[in-house]
Design an enzyme around this catalytic site. Structure first.
Site, mmCIF file in Angstrom:
data_model
loop_
_atom_site.group_PDB
_atom_site.id
_atom_site.type_symbol
_atom_site.label_atom_id
_atom_site.label_comp_id
_atom_site.label_asym_id
_atom_site.label_seq_id
_atom_site.Cartn_x
_atom_site.Cartn_y
_atom_site.Cartn_z
ATOM 1 N N HIS A 105 0.822 -1.206 0.000
ATOM 2 C CA HIS A 105 0.000 0.000 0.000
ATOM 3 C C HIS A 105 0.862 1.265 0.000
ATOM 4 C CE1 HIS A 105 -2.615 2.975 2.366
ATOM 5 N NE2 HIS A 105 -3.069 2.961 1.129
ATOM 6 N N HIS A 124 -1.476 1.215 8.226
ATOM 7 C CA HIS A 124 -2.888 1.277 7.828
ATOM 8 C C HIS A 124 -3.594 -0.052 8.046
ATOM 9 C CE1 HIS A 124 -0.863 4.498 5.483
ATOM 10 N NE2 HIS A 124 -1.852 5.186 6.012
#
Length: 174
Positions: A105, A124
């Site tokens: 990501h 995250h």
């Protein structure tokens, strides 16, 4: 009035090069460049990964983690010995796997949680299944963690390639 004519046809018209000639020359140049790239030996389509010895199988107990760098010093990775078989696993019970430590990501380093058999990104909270080729389970990431291809040679685990693209790279071999 001569100024209006040169403005409407551009600077190429003033120099004697028409639009059609300019486009033909550009298309020829693009085709030549693509042909040269395709014919170049060692092009990115067939990268050669290094063979790197990571650990002896005898030293890897269930739950073991060995951090290493692969395919170069700028790419952290981890070798894991899981409790059961894993996709792409080698060694006893096909339970030894390795992954890039960079989340797909945003590139944060992931951490292995042995009790869940997951690699978790603390930035995250993307979660990757270590037993299923680093497949994304939940989170912001949209791609699996790159899996390091392994082989066993004389009782030692070796890294021999990478499946998937390491975060932040155009190619895994720089």
């Amino acid at each position: 009035m001569a100024d209006d004519k040169s403005t409407s046809r551009g600077a190429g018209a003033a120099a004697g090069i028409g639009r059609r000639s300019f486009l033909k020359a550009g298309a020829f140049g693009l085709a030549a460049g693509l042909g040269a790239a395709a014919a170049r030996p060692g092009a990115a389509a067939n990268p050669t990964f290094p063979v790197t010895e990571i650990a002896a199988i005898a030293d890897l107990e269930v739950g073991a983690e060995v951090v290493f760098e692969y395919p170069d010093e700028n790419s952290p990775a981890v070798l894991l010995r899981l409790a059961g078989p894993a996709e792409g696993g080698v060694g006893p019970n096909e339970s030894i796997v390795a992954y890039s430590l960079l989340c797909t990501h945003k590139g944060c380093p992931v951490q292995f949680l042995a009790d869940r058999q997951m690699l978790i990104c603390p930035c995250h909270f993307s979660s990757f299944d270590a037993a299923k080729s680093g497949r994304i389970v939940i989170g912001q990431a949209t791609e699996a963690l790159p899996q390091i291809s392994l082989k066993v040679q004389d009782g030692k685990v070796q890294a021999v390639g990478v499946k998937g693209l390491i975060y932040g790279r155009h190619t895994n071999i720089l």
